[in-house]
Write an enzyme that holds these catalytic residues in place. Structure first.
Site, mmCIF file in Angstrom:
data_model
loop_
_atom_site.group_PDB
_atom_site.id
_atom_site.type_symbol
_atom_site.label_atom_id
_atom_site.label_comp_id
_atom_site.label_asym_id
_atom_site.label_seq_id
_atom_site.Cartn_x
_atom_site.Cartn_y
_atom_site.Cartn_z
ATOM 1 N N ASP A 1 -2.347 -1.531 -4.036
ATOM 2 C CA ASP A 1 -2.848 -0.370 -4.777
ATOM 3 C C ASP A 1 -1.866 0.009 -5.881
ATOM 4 O OD1 ASP A 1 -0.786 0.788 -3.327
ATOM 5 O OD2 ASP A 1 -2.063 2.150 -2.170
ATOM 6 N N ILE B 1 0.858 -1.189 0.000
ATOM 7 C CA ILE B 1 0.000 0.000 0.000
ATOM 8 C C ILE B 1 0.893 1.238 0.000
ATOM 9 C CG2 ILE B 1 -1.736 1.332 1.282
ATOM 10 C CD1 ILE B 1 -2.856 -1.258 0.119
ATOM 11 N N HIS B 2 0.725 2.100 -1.020
ATOM 12 C CA HIS B 2 1.576 3.288 -1.055
ATOM 13 C C HIS B 2 0.932 4.500 -1.718
ATOM 14 C CE1 HIS B 2 2.141 2.031 -5.228
ATOM 15 N NE2 HIS B 2 2.599 3.239 -5.469
ATOM 16 N N ARG B 3 -0.185 4.339 -2.427
ATOM 17 C CA ARG B 3 -0.739 5.465 -3.186
ATOM 18 C C ARG B 3 -1.276 6.557 -2.256
ATOM 19 N NH1 ARG B 3 -1.136 5.396 -8.592
ATOM 20 N NH2 ARG B 3 -0.710 3.404 -9.604
ATOM 21 N N ARG C 1 6.594 6.041 2.695
ATOM 22 C CA ARG C 1 5.500 6.988 2.913
ATOM 23 C C ARG C 1 4.460 6.396 3.858
ATOM 24 N NH1 ARG C 1 2.860 7.268 -1.968
ATOM 25 N NH2 ARG C 1 4.235 8.882 -2.757
#
Length: 362
Positions: A281, A208-210, A243
């Protein structure tokens, strides 16, 4: 000998570009100069990265990263212009949808140099995504648009490309060639499965990074709560994006899943080969999951790879905890034929032939 300059800015682009570079070297009819903008600074992209993956080392590294979209794109254009003025190529090749992509395409076009866009025609139809803006603008000014799927071709037709002078070709997805090539020796290059003591098909791989997920704390919590629920049935292994880690830490959010540091390409490939399914994602990981015959739960509201959803291979669930859990349970019972041909074969050679034909034109 005709010359092309290839503009790259992110590690996945180097992996894809290596496919075409191998074909170019094989025929030895075109000179390729590779430029790394530096957009995605990655400590893993050392000499070992290029040596292990048989990827040509860039002739130029522009070292541009960590800036706003506008500043980054502007500085890239300025430095790319210097490179193109020095190298004087017949064409510039760009991949995908990063700031490096649009910077390379815009600079080349303003210098009357032909533009070749690999992975053209993809659309999420979400104009809040910087990538969507980049890919739309790059497509419009490209001379040769190499599309991975029929859907990509249809997207361009709907946007009026039949009326333009650009050449639109269904080439297939170059990432398929990359996966097939590197799969041959990823097991020799990576020991992550044994190091983490993972068992085949007994863990879920998640990334998950978006920004639409990480910047919305409620979305992020919902996704991780869903993953935590899944972990009661199958271990969830997540290479944690910096992030995402920063936001989880700053909000003191902790979940009972197995978090590991970001991994290299071969480690990720071995995780994909051995996992039960994927929750992500990421756009690229959706396809790579399919190439490794894994179902994919897409933690977004849309996907550029709609054929995966249309064929029951992947499912879009957004950030909803309940949808993530339901999709996981459904995929545990699903019987899908992963042999379906969605992304072509020998894509690198197909793309090479199209580029060669373009370079013959005056």
């Amino acid at each position: 000998m005709k010359k092309i300059v290839t503009i790259l800015g992110a590690r996945p682009q180097f992996v894809k570009a290596a496919v075409l570079s191998r074909v170019i070297s094989k025929f030895n009819e075109i000179e390729e100069v590779i430029v790394h903008t530096g957009q995605h600074y990655d400590v893993n992209m050392s000499k070992i990265f290029f040596d292990d993956m048989n990827i040509p080392t860039p002739k130029y590294n522009l070292h541009i990263n960590g800036l706003s979209h506008a500043a980054m794109t502007g500085q890239m254009m300025e430095k790319i212009e210097d490179v193109l003025d020095k190298e004087k190529p017949e064409a510039v090749v760009v991949y995908g949808d990063t700031n490096s992509t649009i910077a390379g395409a815009l600079t080349a076009k303003k210098m009357n140099i032909k533009v070749i866009h690999i992975e053209a025609g993809l659309r999420s139809f979400n104009m809040k995504m910087p990538e969507e803006v980049n890919r739309i603008l790059t497509d419009r000014i490209s001379d040769l648009l190499l599309c991975p799927t029929n859907t990509a071709i249809e997207n361009l037709k709907k946007e009026g490309f039949d009326n333009f002078t650009n050449k639109v070709v269904k080439s297939g997805d170059i990432m398929k060639d990359a996966v097939e090539y590197y799969s041959q020796f990823s097991g020799d290059k990576s020991s992550i499965i044994s190091n983490l003591k993972l068992e085949k098909n007994e863990f879920v791989l998640a990334t998950i990074h978006r920004q639409e997920n990480t910047n919305d704390i409620e979305n992020l919590k919902s996704i991780f709560e869903g993953l935590e629920e899944i972990s009661k049935v199958k271990m969830v292994v997540m290479p944690l994006h910096p992030r995402t880690k920063k936001i989880l830490d700053s909000n003191n959010l902790k979940y009972k899943i197995r978090v590991i540091d970001p991994v290299g390409y071969f480690d990720m490939m071995e995780l994909l080969k051995n996992c039960n399914l994927v929750v992500t994602d990421s756009g690229g990981l959706q396809k790579e999951a399919f190439f490794h015959k894994k179902h994919c739960i897409i933690a977004r509201e849309e996907t550029e790879w709609v054929e995966l959803v249309d064929n029951g291979i992947a499912e879009i669930v957004g950030s909803k905890k309940e949808s993530i859990i339901t999709s996981f349970n459904e995929f545990q019972k699903a019987q899908i034929d992963f042999s379906i041909k969605l992304y072509g074969n020998n894509v690198g050679e197909s793309i090479y032939k199209e580029i060669k034909d373009l370079l013959k034109q005056k």
